[in-house]
Every structure is written in C-alpha cells, then in structure tokens.
Design a protein around this motif. Structure first.
Motif, PDB file in Angstrom:
ATOM      1  N   LEU A  59      14.740   8.722  -5.319  1.00 39.02           N
ATOM      2  CA  LEU A  59      13.769   9.130  -4.303  1.00 39.02           C
ATOM      3  C   LEU A  59      12.823   7.985  -3.953  1.00 39.02           C
ATOM      4  N   LEU A  60      12.405   7.225  -4.949  1.00 39.35           N
ATOM      5  CA  LEU A  60      11.546   6.071  -4.680  1.00 39.35           C
ATOM      6  C   LEU A  60      12.253   5.062  -3.799  1.00 39.35           C
ATOM      7  N   GLY A  61      13.522   4.795  -4.106  1.00 34.13           N
ATOM      8  CA  GLY A  61      14.284   3.835  -3.311  1.00 34.13           C
ATOM      9  C   GLY A  61      14.479   4.306  -1.883  1.00 34.13           C
ATOM     10  N   ILE A  62      14.818   5.594  -1.707  1.00 34.01           N
ATOM     11  CA  ILE A  62      15.045   6.136  -0.364  1.00 34.01           C
ATOM     12  C   ILE A  62      13.756   6.119   0.450  1.00 34.01           C
ATOM     13  N   THR A  63      12.654   6.534  -0.165  1.00 33.17           N
ATOM     14  CA  THR A  63      11.384   6.596   0.553  1.00 33.17           C
ATOM     15  C   THR A  63      10.923   5.206   0.975  1.00 33.17           C
ATOM     16  N   LEU A  64      11.049   4.237   0.086  1.00 35.70           N
ATOM     17  CA  LEU A  64      10.650   2.875   0.435  1.00 35.70           C
ATOM     18  C   LEU A  64      11.561   2.298   1.516  1.00 35.70           C
ATOM     19  N   LEU A  65      12.851   2.587   1.422  1.00 38.32           N
ATOM     20  CA  LEU A  65      13.803   2.080   2.415  1.00 38.32           C
ATOM     21  C   LEU A  65      13.518   2.660   3.800  1.00 38.32           C
ATOM     22  N   THR A  66      13.302   3.967   3.885  1.00 39.26           N
ATOM     23  CA  THR A  66      13.024   4.580   5.181  1.00 39.26           C
ATOM     24  C   THR A  66      11.678   4.107   5.732  1.00 39.26           C
ATOM     25  N   THR A  67      10.720   3.835   4.856  1.00 43.09           N
ATOM     26  CA  THR A  67       9.442   3.289   5.303  1.00 43.09           C
ATOM     27  C   THR A  67       9.629   1.926   5.955  1.00 43.09           C
ATOM     28  N   VAL A  68      10.431   1.091   5.334  1.00 36.80           N
ATOM     29  CA  VAL A  68      10.711  -0.232   5.911  1.00 36.80           C
ATOM     30  C   VAL A  68      11.406  -0.085   7.261  1.00 36.80           C
ATOM     31  N   MET A  96       0.831  -1.203   0.000  1.00 37.99           N
ATOM     32  CA  MET A  96       0.000   0.000   0.000  1.00 37.99           C
ATOM     33  C   MET A  96       0.870   1.259   0.000  1.00 37.99           C
ATOM     34  N   ILE A  97       1.881   1.252   0.855  1.00 40.49           N
ATOM     35  CA  ILE A  97       2.764   2.418   0.916  1.00 40.49           C
ATOM     36  C   ILE A  97       3.526   2.586  -0.388  1.00 40.49           C
ATOM     37  N   SER A  98       3.992   1.486  -0.956  1.00 43.21           N
ATOM     38  CA  SER A  98       4.736   1.587  -2.223  1.00 43.21           C
ATOM     39  C   SER A  98       3.855   2.154  -3.331  1.00 43.21           C
ATOM     40  N   MET A  99       2.582   1.774  -3.341  1.00 43.43           N
ATOM     41  CA  MET A  99       1.666   2.329  -4.344  1.00 43.43           C
ATOM     42  C   MET A  99       1.488   3.825  -4.141  1.00 43.43           C
ATOM     43  N   LEU A 134       4.101  -1.705 -11.764  1.00 40.33           N
ATOM     44  CA  LEU A 134       4.361  -3.145 -11.711  1.00 40.33           C
ATOM     45  C   LEU A 134       5.795  -3.456 -12.125  1.00 40.33           C
ATOM     46  N   ASP A 135       6.301  -2.731 -13.116  1.00 35.54           N
ATOM     47  CA  ASP A 135       7.699  -2.937 -13.526  1.00 35.54           C
ATOM     48  C   ASP A 135       8.648  -2.564 -12.394  1.00 35.54           C
ATOM     49  N   TRP A 136       8.344  -1.456 -11.718  1.00 39.31           N
ATOM     50  CA  TRP A 136       9.215  -1.008 -10.614  1.00 39.31           C
ATOM     51  C   TRP A 136       9.172  -1.980  -9.448  1.00 39.31           C
ATOM     52  N   VAL A 137       7.965  -2.425  -9.068  1.00 36.78           N
ATOM     53  CA  VAL A 137       7.832  -3.365  -7.957  1.00 36.78           C
ATOM     54  C   VAL A 137       8.512  -4.681  -8.282  1.00 36.78           C
ATOM     55  N   GLY A 138       8.372  -5.127  -9.531  1.00 40.11           N
ATOM     56  CA  GLY A 138       9.050  -6.358  -9.929  1.00 40.11           C
ATOM     57  C   GLY A 138      10.553  -6.247  -9.779  1.00 40.11           C
ATOM     58  N   GLY A 139      11.111  -5.081 -10.124  1.00 39.18           N
ATOM     59  CA  GLY A 139      12.543  -4.877  -9.950  1.00 39.18           C
ATOM     60  C   GLY A 139      12.935  -4.824  -8.484  1.00 39.18           C
ATOM     61  N   VAL A 140      12.103  -4.150  -7.649  1.00 37.22           N
ATOM     62  CA  VAL A 140      12.395  -4.045  -6.218  1.00 37.22           C
ATOM     63  C   VAL A 140      12.416  -5.427  -5.572  1.00 37.22           C
ATOM     64  N   LEU A 141      11.485  -6.287  -5.943  1.00 39.54           N
ATOM     65  CA  LEU A 141      11.444  -7.635  -5.378  1.00 39.54           C
ATOM     66  C   LEU A 141      12.677  -8.449  -5.764  1.00 39.54           C
ATOM     67  N   ARG A 142      13.322  -8.070  -6.849  1.00 34.36           N
ATOM     68  CA  ARG A 142      14.574  -8.736  -7.246  1.00 34.36           C
ATOM     69  C   ARG A 142      15.801  -8.001  -6.709  1.00 34.36           C
TER      70      ARG A 142
END
Length: 298
Positions: free
Chosen positions: A265-274, A1-4, A49-57
């Motif tokens: 920015l997407l990577g940093i925001t998701l990382l700090t959220t985790v 949800m947060i990633s979306m 979906l492309d971005w999330v697929g890459g993040v999961l890898r």
C-alpha cells in the motif's frame, strides 16, 4: 512531505500485521519475534527513515502477503494500469473535442442541447456503473468485445486494444463530458472576442479561424480540467479494474487493503502520488506552448 503523511497514516491504520502473520494461535513471544523480523518494533521516525532509504535505492520493501519484492510487483502491474489510462484518455480527448466543437458551432441548436444533456448524464454516472452497462450490452448481449481480462501489447496489439476498449470507455465518460462542456464555453467566449471577429471579417475559412486561432486560445481551461480528470482517473482504476478483472495497480491496491499489506500500500500510494504530480507538472508546462500571451511573458 507526502511520503511522511502516507507513512504516518498507514501506521495509524487499525490491525497488527505481526499478529495477522503469526496466526491466531501464536503466543505473545512469537508475535514479538515476527514484529522484530518485519522491523515493526522500532520507533516511527526510525521505520520511516529506513523505508525512505530503501525507496531511494528502488527498494519498496517486501510484501507481507506474498513475500515478493514490492518493486517487482509494481513494475509488473504498472504497464497494465498505464495502458488503461492511456487508452481511456485518448477516447476522452477525442470524444470531448468533437462534442465540444459540435456544441460550440451550434449554440442553442439541437446539437448543443444534445451534447449538454449527454454530458450531464455522464458526469452523474460513476465509471463502474457505465462499465457494467457496457459489459451487459457489448460483451454479454452482442458478444463483440471481451468482458474481462487483459492481453499484453507485445503478445497481440489487436487483442490488447479489444480488451481495453470497454474499461477505457467506462473511465473516459466523465473526462469526455467535462472536456466537452469546458471547450464549448471557452470556445464561445473566444469566438466573441474582437480579434476573432477580425479574422472572420478578413474572409478566413471556418477551419482556419477555429483550428488555428480559436482552439489554441480556448484550450487553457480544457487542459486544466483534463489534468484534474487524469489525476482522478488514476483513482478510478481501483474500481474499473475490479469490474473488468484487470490485474493492474488498482486491483493490487484492493487486494493489499483486504490483506493489510502495508508495504504494498505504501508503494502504490507513493507511486500514484508521483503520477499525479507529473501530470500536473506537464499541464503547467503546456500553458506557454498553447497560449501566445504566456509564451511572450515567459
């Protein structure tokens, strides 16, 4: 949800990355070519979906500003920020516990009033202002600690700590003050309960009464506040790292905002959220360990 939510907000941010990268003199065809190369010509759900697929890898994409892998940039910068957070929290917990105990053991006396006054001042002082004062006093006037920079722990543990002391103290001010206030109030409430009065009536020493029984039962609100303050400290690194010229996640976030580097920015925001989610999970898991009542219920 947060990633979306993060991805949607980044997509709504002003500016066009393709126009910026193509240059001011680029033609519409060249801009479209850059947009297609970056994968920005697809629909929002497809790009997400492309971005999330890459993040999961483990692939957060490629930086638009430096053409580096975002994953490599985060792996390089994360230990710096984690070191700063760790040292600042050690300082905050140590100072907060001592100040809270001092105030709780001397209610209404001058130590209690002094702790209350200092904690109120620290709660009102932003970390960057405290950092600038520390630089002025300890780095420029006294010359005992470095004002800027960072040294890796593997290179020199002593210099690592010296370079982190001033920014860590600047970040520890608000958490320490909040811990002191919460511990004082919670410990005074616990000390007034019947079972604590009974332990003192049995002739147990002050250290045993407070250390073994009082602190553990008074620690629940303190740990809760500490978890909130650690989460807020993650955001404070953005400013503190700029003040002390520390190249961590915070300074990388500032640079990415100025450059409009959306993948970073997407990577940093998701990382700090985790990081925030993990901190709150650890706080929740600590409750049964600290509270006998919760442990019995569990």
């Amino acid at each position: 949800m947060i990633s979306m939510l993060i991805f949607a907000l980044m997509d709504l941010s002003p500016g066009d990355a393709a126009e910026r990268l193509a240059g001011e003199s680029a033609t519409p065809a060249q801009i479209e070519a850059v947009r297609a190369e970056l994968g920005l010509d697809g629909s929002l759900p497809t790009r997400y979906l492309d971005w999330v697929g890459g993040v999961l890898r483990g692939d957060f994409g490629t930086s638009l500003g430096t053409n580096q892998q975002v994953t490599d940039m985060l792996v390089t910068r994360l230990p710096v920020t984690l070191s700063l957070l760790a040292v600042s929290m050690v300082v905050a917990i140590g100072v907060g516990l001592l100040a809270g105990l001092l105030a709780a053991l001397n209610p209404g006396r001058w130590p209690d009033r002094l702790v209350t006054l200092l904690s109120s001042v620290l709660l009102a002082a932003p970390p960057f202002w405290i950092g600038l004062l520390l630089v002025l006093v300890f780095a420029l006037n006294m010359g005992v600690l470095p004002a800027v920079g960072y040294v890796r722990f593997s290179e020199d543990p002593g210099e690592w700590l010296r370079h982190l002391l001033l920014p860590a103290i600047a970040m520890a001010g608000i958490p320490a003050a909040e811990m002191a206030r919460q511990l004082r109030g919670s410990l005074l409430d616990v000390m007034a309960t019947d079972y604590m009065l009974a332990t003192r009536a049995k002739g147990l020493g002050a250290f045993s009464v407070i250390g073994k029984h009082g602190l553990r039962n008074a620690s629940i609100p303190v740990v809760t506040v500490l978890g909130v303050r650690i989460s807020q400290a993650v955001g404070s690194t953005v400013v503190v790292e700029q003040v002390f010229n520390i190249h961590g996640i915070g300074s990388l976030a500032v640079r990415s905002v100025l450059q409009g580097d959306i993948p970073v920015l997407l990577g940093i925001t998701l990382l700090t959220t985790v990081m925030v989610v993990v901190v709150n999970l650890l706080v929740d898991l600590s409750y049964p360990i600290l509270s006998p009542k919760m442990r019995a219920a569990a």
